[in-house]
Design a protein around this motif. Sequence first.
Motif, PDB file in Angstrom:
ATOM      1  N   GLN A 320       0.967  -1.302  -0.118  1.00 54.60           N
ATOM      2  CA  GLN A 320      -0.269   0.139   0.102  1.00 54.60           C
ATOM      3  C   GLN A 320       0.686   1.232  -0.092  1.00 54.60           C
ATOM      4  OE1 GLN A 320      -3.913  -0.253   2.211  1.00 54.60           O
ATOM      5  NE2 GLN A 320      -2.723  -1.791   3.670  1.00 54.60           N
ATOM      6  N   THR A 321       0.197   2.383  -0.370  1.00 52.39           N
ATOM      7  CA  THR A 321       1.189   3.597  -0.354  1.00 52.39           C
ATOM      8  C   THR A 321       1.086   4.329   1.039  1.00 52.39           C
ATOM      9  OG1 THR A 321      -0.756   4.923  -1.433  1.00 52.39           O
ATOM     10  CG2 THR A 321       0.610   3.746  -2.881  1.00 52.39           C
ATOM     11  N   SER A 322       0.141   3.974   1.817  1.00 52.31           N
ATOM     12  CA  SER A 322      -0.113   4.597   3.226  1.00 52.31           C
ATOM     13  C   SER A 322      -0.172   3.336   4.059  1.00 52.31           C
ATOM     14  CB  SER A 322      -1.498   5.464   3.365  1.00 52.31           C
ATOM     15  OG  SER A 322      -1.517   5.763   4.558  1.00 52.31           O
ATOM     16  N   CYS A 323       0.252   3.480   5.211  1.00 52.96           N
ATOM     17  CA  CYS A 323       0.295   2.425   6.275  1.00 52.96           C
ATOM     18  C   CYS A 323      -0.794   2.897   7.503  1.00 52.96           C
ATOM     19  CB  CYS A 323       1.943   2.561   6.954  1.00 52.96           C
ATOM     20  SG  CYS A 323       2.259   3.827   7.954  1.00 52.96           S
ATOM     21  N   GLU A 324      -1.591   3.931   7.092  1.00 51.13           N
ATOM     22  CA  GLU A 324      -2.531   4.326   8.260  1.00 51.13           C
ATOM     23  C   GLU A 324      -3.445   2.968   8.633  1.00 51.13           C
ATOM     24  OE1 GLU A 324      -4.618   8.009   7.874  1.00 51.13           O
ATOM     25  OE2 GLU A 324      -3.675   8.630   6.164  1.00 51.13           O
ATOM     26  N   GLN A 325      -3.860   1.942   7.675  1.00 53.13           N
ATOM     27  CA  GLN A 325      -4.795   0.974   8.171  1.00 53.13           C
ATOM     28  C   GLN A 325      -4.021  -0.065   8.889  1.00 53.13           C
ATOM     29  OE1 GLN A 325      -6.604  -0.277   4.681  1.00 53.13           O
ATOM     30  NE2 GLN A 325      -7.888   1.462   4.045  1.00 53.13           N
ATOM     31  N   ASP A 326      -2.721  -0.346   8.974  1.00 52.89           N
ATOM     32  CA  ASP A 326      -2.025  -1.266   9.393  1.00 52.89           C
ATOM     33  C   ASP A 326      -0.586  -0.888   9.960  1.00 52.89           C
ATOM     34  OD1 ASP A 326      -1.212  -3.715  10.339  1.00 52.89           O
ATOM     35  OD2 ASP A 326      -1.631  -4.936   8.694  1.00 52.89           O
ATOM     36  N   THR A 327      -0.593  -0.017  11.070  1.00 51.53           N
ATOM     37  CA  THR A 327       0.719   0.516  11.419  1.00 51.53           C
ATOM     38  C   THR A 327       1.503  -0.501  11.939  1.00 51.53           C
ATOM     39  OG1 THR A 327      -0.398   1.279  13.102  1.00 51.53           O
ATOM     40  CG2 THR A 327      -0.039   2.820  11.432  1.00 51.53           C
ATOM     41  N   GLU A 328       0.895  -1.600  12.735  1.00 49.57           N
ATOM     42  CA  GLU A 328       1.865  -2.677  13.369  1.00 49.57           C
ATOM     43  C   GLU A 328       2.595  -3.312  12.398  1.00 49.57           C
ATOM     44  OE1 GLU A 328      -1.009  -5.158  15.663  1.00 49.57           O
ATOM     45  OE2 GLU A 328      -1.703  -3.359  16.592  1.00 49.57           O
ATOM     46  N   ARG A 329       2.039  -3.822  11.457  1.00 47.28           N
ATOM     47  CA  ARG A 329       2.540  -4.548  10.245  1.00 47.28           C
ATOM     48  C   ARG A 329       3.973  -3.599   9.580  1.00 47.28           C
ATOM     49  NH1 ARG A 329       2.193  -5.707   4.713  1.00 47.28           N
ATOM     50  NH2 ARG A 329       0.170  -4.565   4.770  1.00 47.28           N
ATOM     51  N   TYR A 330       3.584  -2.380   9.404  1.00 48.43           N
ATOM     52  CA  TYR A 330       4.615  -1.319   8.995  1.00 48.43           C
ATOM     53  C   TYR A 330       5.532  -1.606  10.013  1.00 48.43           C
ATOM     54  CZ  TYR A 330       6.867   2.910   7.771  1.00 48.43           C
ATOM     55  OH  TYR A 330       7.781   3.981   7.147  1.00 48.43           O
ATOM     56  N   LEU A 331       5.646  -1.351  11.140  1.00 46.27           N
ATOM     57  CA  LEU A 331       6.670  -1.338  12.003  1.00 46.27           C
ATOM     58  C   LEU A 331       7.613  -2.677  12.124  1.00 46.27           C
ATOM     59  CD1 LEU A 331       5.567   0.589  15.144  1.00 46.27           C
ATOM     60  CD2 LEU A 331       7.080   1.259  13.630  1.00 46.27           C
ATOM     61  N   ASP A 332       6.849  -3.745  11.821  1.00 44.51           N
ATOM     62  CA  ASP A 332       7.266  -5.190  11.633  1.00 44.51           C
ATOM     63  C   ASP A 332       8.354  -5.165  10.618  1.00 44.51           C
ATOM     64  OD1 ASP A 332       6.445  -6.118  14.031  1.00 44.51           O
ATOM     65  OD2 ASP A 332       4.574  -7.120  12.859  1.00 44.51           O
ATOM     66  N   VAL A 333       7.809  -4.374   9.446  1.00 44.84           N
ATOM     67  CA  VAL A 333       8.554  -4.510   8.041  1.00 44.84           C
ATOM     68  C   VAL A 333       9.739  -3.531   8.247  1.00 44.84           C
ATOM     69  CG1 VAL A 333       8.306  -3.624   5.885  1.00 44.84           C
ATOM     70  CG2 VAL A 333       6.661  -5.239   6.631  1.00 44.84           C
ATOM     71  N   VAL A 334       9.542  -2.361   8.950  1.00 46.55           N
ATOM     72  CA  VAL A 334      10.889  -1.524   9.018  1.00 46.55           C
ATOM     73  C   VAL A 334      11.787  -2.147  10.039  1.00 46.55           C
ATOM     74  CG1 VAL A 334      11.515   0.766  10.105  1.00 46.55           C
ATOM     75  CG2 VAL A 334       9.417   0.467   8.945  1.00 46.55           C
TER      76      VAL A 334
END
Length: 636
Positions: A320-334
């Motif tokens: 996705q182009t925004s992580c607003e809907q799933d910030t937890e997975r975004y932090l996991d990815v980072v």
Amino acid sequence: MPARRGPPSRRPRRAPSRGGRAEAAWREFAASFARAGMVPPAEAGLAAVEAAEGAAVLLLAPRQALTFTGKCRLRCLYGAVRLLGFAVASHQPGLPVFSPATHCALSLEALPADRPPAADLRQLRAAARAAMRAHSVRRQARVKVMARFSPECAVVLLEHLDTPVTRFLLSHPPLSRLFEPQVRPRGRRDARSEESSFTPEDAVLASVGIVKCSPDRGLLVSESMFVALEELIQACCAEDEGVPVVLVCGPKNTGKSTFNRYLINLLLNRLPSVEYMECDIGQTEFTPPGCVSLSNVTEAILGPPFTHQQTPRKMVYYGQTSCEQDTERYLDVVKYVFSSYKKEVPLVINTMGWVKGEGLLLLIDIIRLLSPSHIVQMDVYDWKAMAPLTPEYVHLTPGLYTKGKQQAKCKQMGTSGAGGWKSSEGEGDTSAPEYKLLYVHPEFPRAGVAGEARVHSGILRDMSILGYLGQLQSPDVGAVLPLHSLVPYQVPFSAVALRVIHTDVAPTNIMYAVNASWVGLCRIPDEIRCQSDGPVLLTQTPVCDCLGFGIVRGVEMERKLYHVLTPVPPENLRLVNCLLLGNIAIPNCVLVGQQGVEGEIPYVTSDYNYSILGSGKLKKKKHFKRREYVFECDYA
């Protein structure tokens, strides 16, 4: 600060001789033709002459700059020049340079050189002449350049540039004028003045593929930006306290991407490589959109993202182009991508422009997670978008998932795995972070104003995808091959698992979703086990390596095959065992502009019931108004 010189003492002026008066009269007579527009006046110190067909030799005086749009291959023959911070000397090979109308124009500047002894002047002239002769510059061009040659100048060879990527992009009508200068509408009087100011040098440059433009179209390096760059370069080259980790943050449209390119180019003047971590999934630098990646940069960045798509050392497709809907997975990815950083060379981290509300809290979490040594905060002077991120502020302020010093509770995490992450130095909540905060205030017009970017972000994302797909084109100069004419790979259903990232899709409709879609080609550690004839479906989105991207251009249900079109080499495709489908779509111009198709265009229909829930039609985006010009784009 250097002392300022006082006014020179006046000497008695001699009366001009008869010969001097005659010479001055002839100069004035010649200048009258130039003022009348009959002879275009030549710019002092700038000489551009045709070297061969599709090539030109440019002579620049010390500190003189040429701001331009277009594309060319640049080779320095004598002296040295600087382009977006990168110094190009005479011993370096030719470099591809891209300055499209959608981005800040590039400026080519001659670097100053020490004046050599008078005895070496003949040798220097001979060296410059030999360099031009070695690159097949015509004798007439050599004579013209040497007539204005000085030991402190720079001589540059500009050649016409045509790459598979640019040919592919320009073949789509909405982007056919990508490298042409875009100007504001002007009246008849302005048009006449522009025609009269068109010089022979402009004609020579246009034959190569570039157009000179006003210097204010180029990069404006503010004083705060200069100070920050100077300190970062010193820290990265000294490495007194470990390898620097530089995190760049700020609101949208403040020049973060341009700052990163400029910084990386400056570092490459002194270091063999720089690591770059992309955390902005909406505007990625080296990959298509929707990715968090870690890249090792060894070559100068002399163009926008669509000109240098490459395979990173580590990449995860967020989808996705925004992580607003799933910030937890975004932090996991980072965290997963950052774990591949070996701390051997400096690291530059780019972050999202989402810095309000939960976006700012998420940024604080990222700072605690990555523990940067320097933070570059870009914002306008009034600080309305975000407060200064001082170490004390980050220490006391609770993040989205981490607590501040005086906070007893933090937001509860889910079971996706993000609940167990800690910062790279421990909890990160007990002691104040240690980093140097550098402020950069952009000074270009309309900086930091939402909706005032040069081009809509969606178009920039589509251009990155097109740049990636351009790798499918043949390197030989010729006609552009449409994507539907290329032979895809056949992938059995049982060889790969499927997962739709951004939404829930019923298993009975999964093939409708996958067909004609952009997918990430990934590798998961688990073995794929197929217990039926249908596709293998994952119940959760994995955090896994992404090896590249492709288009599922067909699904063959009878033979249980996916037809995948991708530039990923076969040796890497053998490692792929998972297809991730996200919210990144194939650019509309690829589907609408399929050449050689008679009748209905595949995957595009006009006979559709728009009353169905969730249906919609392709929208045209015309005339995106920008800071200094209008980029005309009929982007359907």
